[in-house]
Design a protein around this motif. Structure first.
Motif, PDB file in Angstrom:
ATOM      1  N   GLU A   1      21.558  10.582  -4.403  1.00  0.00           N
ATOM      2  CA  GLU A   1      22.694  11.131  -5.025  1.00  0.00           C
ATOM      3  C   GLU A   1      22.117  11.783  -6.354  1.00  0.00           C
ATOM      4  O   GLU A   1      22.747  12.857  -6.519  1.00  0.00           O
ATOM      5  N   ARG A   2      21.236  10.993  -6.913  1.00  0.00           N
ATOM      6  CA  ARG A   2      20.707  11.810  -8.239  1.00  0.00           C
ATOM      7  C   ARG A   2      19.981  12.964  -7.896  1.00  0.00           C
ATOM      8  O   ARG A   2      20.033  14.048  -8.496  1.00  0.00           O
ATOM      9  N   LEU A   3      19.302  13.158  -6.775  1.00  0.00           N
ATOM     10  CA  LEU A   3      18.584  14.576  -6.251  1.00  0.00           C
ATOM     11  C   LEU A   3      19.689  15.328  -6.031  1.00  0.00           C
ATOM     12  O   LEU A   3      19.549  16.805  -6.347  1.00  0.00           O
ATOM     13  N   ALA A   4      20.608  15.259  -5.372  1.00  0.00           N
ATOM     14  CA  ALA A   4      21.666  16.150  -4.948  1.00  0.00           C
ATOM     15  C   ALA A   4      22.568  16.536  -6.342  1.00  0.00           C
ATOM     16  O   ALA A   4      22.783  17.830  -6.109  1.00  0.00           O
ATOM     17  N   ARG A   5      22.743  15.592  -6.846  1.00  0.00           N
ATOM     18  CA  ARG A   5      23.418  15.841  -8.280  1.00  0.00           C
ATOM     19  C   ARG A   5      22.615  17.163  -9.084  1.00  0.00           C
ATOM     20  O   ARG A   5      22.983  17.895  -9.774  1.00  0.00           O
ATOM     21  N   THR A   6      21.393  16.693  -8.995  1.00  0.00           N
ATOM     22  CA  THR A   6      20.513  17.620  -9.920  1.00  0.00           C
ATOM     23  C   THR A   6      20.408  18.982  -9.594  1.00  0.00           C
ATOM     24  O   THR A   6      20.508  20.071 -10.085  1.00  0.00           O
ATOM     25  N   GLY A   7      20.503  19.110  -8.087  1.00  0.00           N
ATOM     26  CA  GLY A   7      20.348  20.471  -7.605  1.00  0.00           C
ATOM     27  C   GLY A   7      21.736  21.212  -7.868  1.00  0.00           C
ATOM     28  O   GLY A   7      21.769  22.342  -8.207  1.00  0.00           O
ATOM     29  N   MET A   8      23.013  20.448  -7.943  1.00  0.00           N
ATOM     30  CA  MET A   8      24.238  21.143  -8.161  1.00  0.00           C
ATOM     31  C   MET A   8      23.979  21.282  -9.397  1.00  0.00           C
ATOM     32  O   MET A   8      24.682  22.433  -9.768  1.00  0.00           O
ATOM     33  N   ALA A   9      23.882  20.524 -10.455  1.00  0.00           N
ATOM     34  CA  ALA A   9      23.842  21.103 -11.831  1.00  0.00           C
ATOM     35  C   ALA A   9      23.090  22.079 -12.008  1.00  0.00           C
ATOM     36  O   ALA A   9      23.354  23.152 -12.656  1.00  0.00           O
ATOM     37  N   ALA A  10      21.923  22.386 -11.401  1.00  0.00           N
ATOM     38  CA  ALA A  10      20.932  23.641 -11.584  1.00  0.00           C
ATOM     39  C   ALA A  10      21.572  25.227 -11.180  1.00  0.00           C
ATOM     40  O   ALA A  10      21.497  25.887 -11.527  1.00  0.00           O
ATOM     41  N   ALA A  11      22.478  24.872 -10.266  1.00  0.00           N
ATOM     42  CA  ALA A  11      23.470  25.768  -9.540  1.00  0.00           C
ATOM     43  C   ALA A  11      24.659  26.084 -10.214  1.00  0.00           C
ATOM     44  O   ALA A  11      25.196  27.085 -10.104  1.00  0.00           O
TER      45      ALA A  11
END
Length: 435
Positions: A160-170
């Motif tokens: 979840e943390r990794l997926a959220r990190t990607g979304m935040a960057a986008a």
């Protein structure tokens, strides 16, 4: 107009129906009056919506319905506090040629109604890469507002943390992350879910979805981004009802009836007289027309063959008044139905049609039909839009062709329906009459 959201996805099978049902029930439990809708031609999901929300769910279809009809159906939300509409397939998936208002994609409904889109994204097998998918959907069509995403089938807190990190960057907003739960999947049959009425534990299941969604999704944030629709107030219009007193088959074998059709018929003064062929009931003696909708007659072929009172009542009616069947109802009007095991069951014999499920072949798609003969009060030459989805094949069809039928690309379709006097049937399900 009532604020709303469209719950959509990049593709089928992402879990958006589970999310939709959970949100509907959670909001209902909070005392929020929520009006559900379904994008596209689908009988089964709206029945689940109704079970979850306590309100009838209506279909909105941009290929088959003109804009005024979409707006009229959307008017069912006028006394609600929030609209939740469920998309079909992927957000932008539709047919190649536009119909009445669009190409049948869920995006058409979001655009026409002005509802923001929330994407349910299955992140299994990826992490930051899911953001590229979300970003592509957000930028693909700037007339669509993708408000954010719900991450589904998350494997672990780290995932979840990794997926959220990607979304935040986008720059993609995340409204929640749902852990992987294999026990939340509803069973499927043919082209969709097993019907809502067939689940003895449905309410318990939906309460489970509600608790799951409430624990992992920011429902308040979803409500905050909902936006009032931009559709215009209008009366739904499907055209003249096929009769003023309609005996409508309604049971587990004949359940595919669109709420917007029945509402419109009633608005024009028609009286709906339900009866159950599976209970061996006769149609009302004073009915002007018997209408057998689609459903799953192949699952009940033995009982339908043995329903002699139903057969006799239908034959008595057909001596002086019209009878119409859609898809499964059409099959029951025929001479015989061959089930998946190859067993032939005697049907009502009002038409010469024989259908078989022993050699399954999928028939799926939009249909535009010009009638060669009347269907009740619907006159010769009437143009109907609808859709066809079934797995049966025609073994015999000796009667006259009821309609000239084309698909969404204008290609002639051989499943034209048939008629014998005032007895008519089609494989397509009517959605609207074109004016």
């Amino acid at each position: 107009m009532t604020p709303g959201l469209l719950i959509a996805a990049p593709a089928s099978g992402t879990g958006k129906t589970t999310v939709m049902l959970g949100l509907l029930r959670a909001l209902r439990n909070d005392g929020v009056v929520v009006q559900p809708f379904k994008s596209g031609p689908d009988y089964i999901d709206p029945a689940f919506h109704r079970a979850a929300s306590g309100r009838a769910s209506f279909n909105l279809d941009s290929w088959a319905m003109p804009a005024a009809m979409l707006d009229g159906i959307a008017g069912h939300a006028r006394d609600a506090e929030l609209v939740l509409a469920e998309g079909s397939m992927g957000l932008f998936d539709g047919v190649a040629r536009a119909g009445a208002t669009g190409n049948g994609a869920s995006a058409d409904i979001a655009r026409h109604m002005g509802w923001p889109v929330v994407l349910v994204i299955d992140v299994s097998g990826q992490a930051q890469s899911a953001a590229a998918t979300a970003l592509g959907f957000a930028r693909f069509d700037h007339s669509i507002d993708v408000a954010g995403v719900i991450l589904n089938r998350v494997a672990s807190p780290r995932h979840e943390r990794l997926a959220r990190t990607g979304m935040a960057a986008a720059g993609i907003r995340v409204f929640g992350a749902l852990p992987r739960r294999g026990d939340l999947k509803l069973p499927e049959r043919h082209l969709g879910l097993v019907q809502a009425a067939e689940h003895a534990d449905l309410d318990e299941r939906i309460e489970g979805y509600s608790a799951f969604v409430r624990a992992h999704i920011d429902i308040a944030a979803l409500r905050a981004v909902a936006r009032a629709g931009n559709g215009r107030a209008a009366a739904a219009t499907t055209g003249t009802p096929p009769a003023q007193r309609i005996a409508l088959a309604q049971d587990a074998a004949f359940s595919f009836t669109y709420p917007h059709m029945l509402d419109e018929w009633r608005r024009f003064g028609a009286e709906i007289l339900p009866f159950s062929p599976l209970a061996d009931e006769r149609p009302a003696a004073h009915a002007d027309l018997v209408w057998l909708p689609g459903g799953y007659p192949e699952l009940h072929a033995g009982r339908l063959a043995a329903a002699r009172n139903f057969h006799a009542g239908l034959h008595d009616h057909a001596l002086t008044r019209p009878v119409h069947g859609e898809c499964g109802g059409y099959m029951v009007l025929g001479e015989g139905l061959v089930d998946a095991a190859g067993v032939r069951h005697r049907m009502t014999g009002l038409l010469g049609l024989v259908t078989s499920f022993a050699q399954r072949r999928m028939h799926l798609g939009y249909r535009r039909a010009t009638l060669n003969a009347p269907v009740g009060a619907l006159p010769t030459g009437a143009i109907l839009t609808g859709h066809e989805f079934h797995y049966s094949t025609i073994a015999e069809q000796p009667d006259a062709e009821l309609a000239s039928v084309v698909d969404a690309e204008g290609t002639q379709v051989t499943e034209s329906g048939s008629y014998r006097g005032a007895i008519t049937g089609t494989f397509f399900h009517m959605i609207a009459q074109q004016r």
